[in-house]
Scaffold this motif. Structure first.
Motif, mmCIF file in Angstrom:
data_model
loop_
_atom_site.group_PDB
_atom_site.id
_atom_site.type_symbol
_atom_site.label_atom_id
_atom_site.label_comp_id
_atom_site.label_asym_id
_atom_site.label_seq_id
_atom_site.Cartn_x
_atom_site.Cartn_y
_atom_site.Cartn_z
ATOM 1 N N VAL A 52 8.870 1.751 -11.590
ATOM 2 C CA VAL A 52 9.992 0.906 -11.159
ATOM 3 C C VAL A 52 9.701 0.303 -9.784
ATOM 4 O O VAL A 52 10.015 -0.870 -9.529
ATOM 5 C CB VAL A 52 11.305 1.721 -11.151
ATOM 6 C CG1 VAL A 52 12.430 0.962 -10.451
ATOM 7 C CG2 VAL A 52 11.715 2.056 -12.587
ATOM 8 N N PHE A 53 9.093 1.075 -8.897
ATOM 9 C CA PHE A 53 8.659 0.579 -7.583
ATOM 10 C C PHE A 53 7.775 -0.660 -7.762
ATOM 11 O O PHE A 53 7.991 -1.703 -7.116
ATOM 12 C CB PHE A 53 7.899 1.702 -6.871
ATOM 13 C CG PHE A 53 7.035 1.282 -5.720
ATOM 14 C CD1 PHE A 53 7.589 0.777 -4.556
ATOM 15 C CD2 PHE A 53 5.650 1.417 -5.784
ATOM 16 C CE1 PHE A 53 6.785 0.403 -3.486
ATOM 17 C CE2 PHE A 53 4.841 1.057 -4.724
ATOM 18 C CZ PHE A 53 5.410 0.539 -3.573
ATOM 19 N N ALA A 54 6.799 -0.564 -8.666
ATOM 20 C CA ALA A 54 5.890 -1.683 -8.919
ATOM 21 C C ALA A 54 6.617 -2.859 -9.553
ATOM 22 O O ALA A 54 6.347 -4.027 -9.224
ATOM 23 C CB ALA A 54 4.737 -1.211 -9.815
ATOM 24 N N ARG A 55 7.544 -2.588 -10.463
ATOM 25 C CA ARG A 55 8.258 -3.663 -11.154
ATOM 26 C C ARG A 55 9.163 -4.468 -10.209
ATOM 27 O O ARG A 55 9.294 -5.683 -10.340
ATOM 28 C CB ARG A 55 9.077 -3.092 -12.312
ATOM 29 C CG ARG A 55 8.218 -2.641 -13.485
ATOM 30 C CD ARG A 55 9.067 -2.073 -14.608
ATOM 31 N NE ARG A 55 8.225 -1.542 -15.666
ATOM 32 C CZ ARG A 55 7.692 -2.261 -16.653
ATOM 33 N NH1 ARG A 55 7.914 -3.571 -16.688
ATOM 34 N NH2 ARG A 55 6.955 -1.711 -17.586
ATOM 35 N N PHE A 56 9.785 -3.788 -9.238
ATOM 36 C CA PHE A 56 10.592 -4.515 -8.251
ATOM 37 C C PHE A 56 9.706 -5.454 -7.431
ATOM 38 O O PHE A 56 10.088 -6.587 -7.136
ATOM 39 C CB PHE A 56 11.326 -3.540 -7.333
ATOM 40 C CG PHE A 56 12.694 -3.145 -7.824
ATOM 41 C CD1 PHE A 56 13.715 -4.072 -7.905
ATOM 42 C CD2 PHE A 56 12.964 -1.830 -8.202
ATOM 43 C CE1 PHE A 56 14.986 -3.717 -8.354
ATOM 44 C CE2 PHE A 56 14.228 -1.463 -8.654
ATOM 45 C CZ PHE A 56 15.243 -2.405 -8.735
ATOM 46 N N VAL A 100 0.861 -1.186 0.000
ATOM 47 C CA VAL A 100 0.000 0.000 0.000
ATOM 48 C C VAL A 100 0.890 1.225 0.000
ATOM 49 O O VAL A 100 1.816 1.332 0.817
ATOM 50 C CB VAL A 100 -0.926 0.031 1.243
ATOM 51 C CG1 VAL A 100 -1.913 1.188 1.144
ATOM 52 C CG2 VAL A 100 -1.671 -1.294 1.410
ATOM 53 N N SER A 101 0.628 2.150 -0.918
ATOM 54 C CA SER A 101 1.447 3.364 -0.989
ATOM 55 C C SER A 101 0.591 4.552 -1.399
ATOM 56 O O SER A 101 -0.407 4.403 -2.115
ATOM 57 C CB SER A 101 2.582 3.168 -1.997
ATOM 58 O OG SER A 101 3.555 4.179 -1.852
ATOM 59 N N VAL A 102 0.983 5.731 -0.925
ATOM 60 C CA VAL A 102 0.284 6.970 -1.271
ATOM 61 C C VAL A 102 1.028 7.650 -2.410
ATOM 62 O O VAL A 102 2.243 7.820 -2.352
ATOM 63 C CB VAL A 102 0.194 7.918 -0.055
ATOM 64 C CG1 VAL A 102 -0.369 9.281 -0.455
ATOM 65 C CG2 VAL A 102 -0.682 7.291 1.026
ATOM 66 N N THR A 157 6.997 5.129 -2.299
ATOM 67 C CA THR A 157 7.159 4.610 -3.663
ATOM 68 C C THR A 157 8.614 4.622 -4.118
ATOM 69 O O THR A 157 8.925 4.051 -5.166
ATOM 70 C CB THR A 157 6.313 5.418 -4.666
ATOM 71 O OG1 THR A 157 6.663 6.801 -4.580
ATOM 72 C CG2 THR A 157 4.835 5.256 -4.387
ATOM 73 N N ASP A 158 9.508 5.265 -3.361
ATOM 74 C CA ASP A 158 10.916 5.310 -3.773
ATOM 75 C C ASP A 158 11.732 4.191 -3.120
ATOM 76 O O ASP A 158 12.864 4.385 -2.684
ATOM 77 C CB ASP A 158 11.542 6.677 -3.493
ATOM 78 C CG ASP A 158 11.419 7.105 -2.041
ATOM 79 O OD1 ASP A 158 10.777 6.375 -1.247
ATOM 80 O OD2 ASP A 158 11.952 8.165 -1.684
ATOM 81 N N ILE A 159 11.139 3.005 -3.043
ATOM 82 C CA ILE A 159 11.856 1.847 -2.498
ATOM 83 C C ILE A 159 11.920 0.734 -3.546
ATOM 84 O O ILE A 159 11.089 0.661 -4.460
ATOM 85 C CB ILE A 159 11.212 1.301 -1.209
ATOM 86 C CG1 ILE A 159 9.905 0.576 -1.535
ATOM 87 C CG2 ILE A 159 11.007 2.365 -0.171
ATOM 88 C CD1 ILE A 159 9.480 -0.394 -0.469
ATOM 89 N N ALA A 160 12.923 -0.118 -3.405
ATOM 90 C CA ALA A 160 13.037 -1.319 -4.218
ATOM 91 C C ALA A 160 12.991 -2.522 -3.284
ATOM 92 O O ALA A 160 13.816 -2.642 -2.380
ATOM 93 C CB ALA A 160 14.340 -1.306 -5.007
#
Length: 390
Positions: A133-137, A92-94, A214-217
């Motif tokens: 990219v967040f979603a792809r990781f 879950v992300s904002v 959202t800026d995490i992998a």
């Protein structure tokens, strides 16, 4: 009025004559600095990766790299494998888009264009690229998970992927209040999960939740948290930092009725502390300060436990909280003099805070070309020592 004549005038003017060249020198130096400073500030942000020696050389349980080549292997036990049995994971992300649709409609240029690899991004496009990219990781490391994106109903956000749900929640999504709204959105989302669970006569498979920036992998499967530590309601990440020991970029919630209810109550307490104590830091850091205040206000809590990167469970006002070390679950690439001890071999989440976001895109591009997770981690570890252009 006394007149200045003859030798008296000469005596009066001598100090001025003597100091005049020095005054001009100082003024010239000041003027030079004024011209150089903007250039110096601009030079601090670079539009390409800057590589240095990878931290953690010869340290046990740390990545060892030669350039971008990994000399040892990470302990990613479940990479590319299906999630563990016992419940699915939903992230879950904002996220919201600022004025992107207005700019397009008015044909107004979106400023601060940057190029990563062969792709040029406007300001709004690079935010979408980071989200992608967040979603792809997540899809790479946890292919059975789901992603909820909590957003402003007015936001022009459309994502056509079956495993991603855009979930509008009313609120204040301005940049000044986004961190505050994030907690409100988390509470609203948990409340909606409670209502859904209460309607079910029988509860089958449990869905657990991981709230992140959202800026995490995500570079390893995180479902192990929920079966390795079966008794927690809420999980937070900690670091050895006296003023800001907790980072709000990663929060896990057990998907039982009790877990969701207690997590909601805890976050409501954090929201209250934020609103009453830390509104001056509403744009940045207020949420972390509020988290720390709620935890520290628990009289029996021993803050010395944050000094060692070892997971532990503590009860706070009836909520069982699992504290996970940032070194593994919220690791941040070095910037400047940070992260002297390198990257742990069992790192699971990498947080590309601030100007490191370029590095996040570069890392994904590198992985796409090499398909080697360990080499990609070396790329991240060896770079990040400069402030990039976003």
């Amino acid at each position: 009025m006394m007149k200045c004549t003859g030798w008296r005038c000469l005596l009066f003017l001598l100090p001025v004559i003597f100091l005049l060249p020095h005054i001009f020198s100082v003024l010239e130096l000041h003027h030079s600095s004024a011209i150089k400073d903007p250039l110096k500030k601009r030079a601090q942000k670079l539009d390409h990766l800057v590589f240095g020696p990878a931290a953690g050389v010869a340290l046990q349980n740390r990545m060892q790299c030669q350039g971008t080549k990994a000399l040892n292997k990470t302990r990613h036990s479940s990479l590319f494998h299906a999630s563990h049995p016992g419940g699915s994971i939903a992230f879950v992300s904002v996220f919201t888009v600022y004025n992107a649709s207005i700019n397009r409609r008015l044909k107004r240029p979106d400023s601060d264009s940057v190029t990563v690899g062969n792709v040029s991004y406007t300001k709004s496009e690079r935010s979408m690229a980071i989200l992608d990219v967040f979603a792809r990781f997540i899809q790479l490391t946890m292919p059975r998970s789901h992603l909820f994106i909590l957003t402003d109903p007015a936001s022009d956000l459309h994502i056509d992927r079956k495993w991603i749900t855009v979930y509008p929640i009313q609120g204040q999504y301005s940049r000044e209040e986004l961190m505050l709204q994030r907690i409100r959105s988390y509470i609203a989302f948990l409340d909606s999960r409670l209502k859904e669970l209460s309607k079910k006569k029988e509860i089958g498979q449990i869905d657990h939740y991981i709230f992140t920036d959202t800026d995490i992998a995500v570079v390893d499967d995180l479902s192990q948290i929920f079966y390795e530590y079966p008794d927690f309601h809420l999980a937070l990440t900690f670091r050895n930092n006296k003023e800001q020991p907790l980072n709000s970029g990663f929060v896990a919630v057990r998907g039982t009725l009790d877990g969701i209810q207690r997590a909601k109550v805890f976050l409501m307490e954090v929201l209250k502390a934020y609103s009453t104590r830390y509104m001056k830091a509403s744009r940045m850091l207020g949420d972390q300060l509020a988290l720390a205040w709620v935890v520290k206000s628990h009289l029996s809590f021993d803050l010395r436990r944050f000094a060692k990167p070892v997971a532990f469970v503590e009860k706070i006002n009836g909520t069982s909280i699992l504290f996970l070390p940032c070194a593994n679950y919220n690791w941040t690439p070095p910037e400047g003099a940070g992260q002297f001890h390198g990257m742990p071999l069992d790192v699971k989440v990498i947080h590309f805070k601030g100007s490191r976001k370029r590095l996040m895109l570069e890392a994904w591009n590198y992985f796409n070309s090499s398909s080697n997770m360990d080499d990609m981690l070396c790329l991240i570890l060896a770079s990040g020592r400069a402030k990039y252009d976003f």
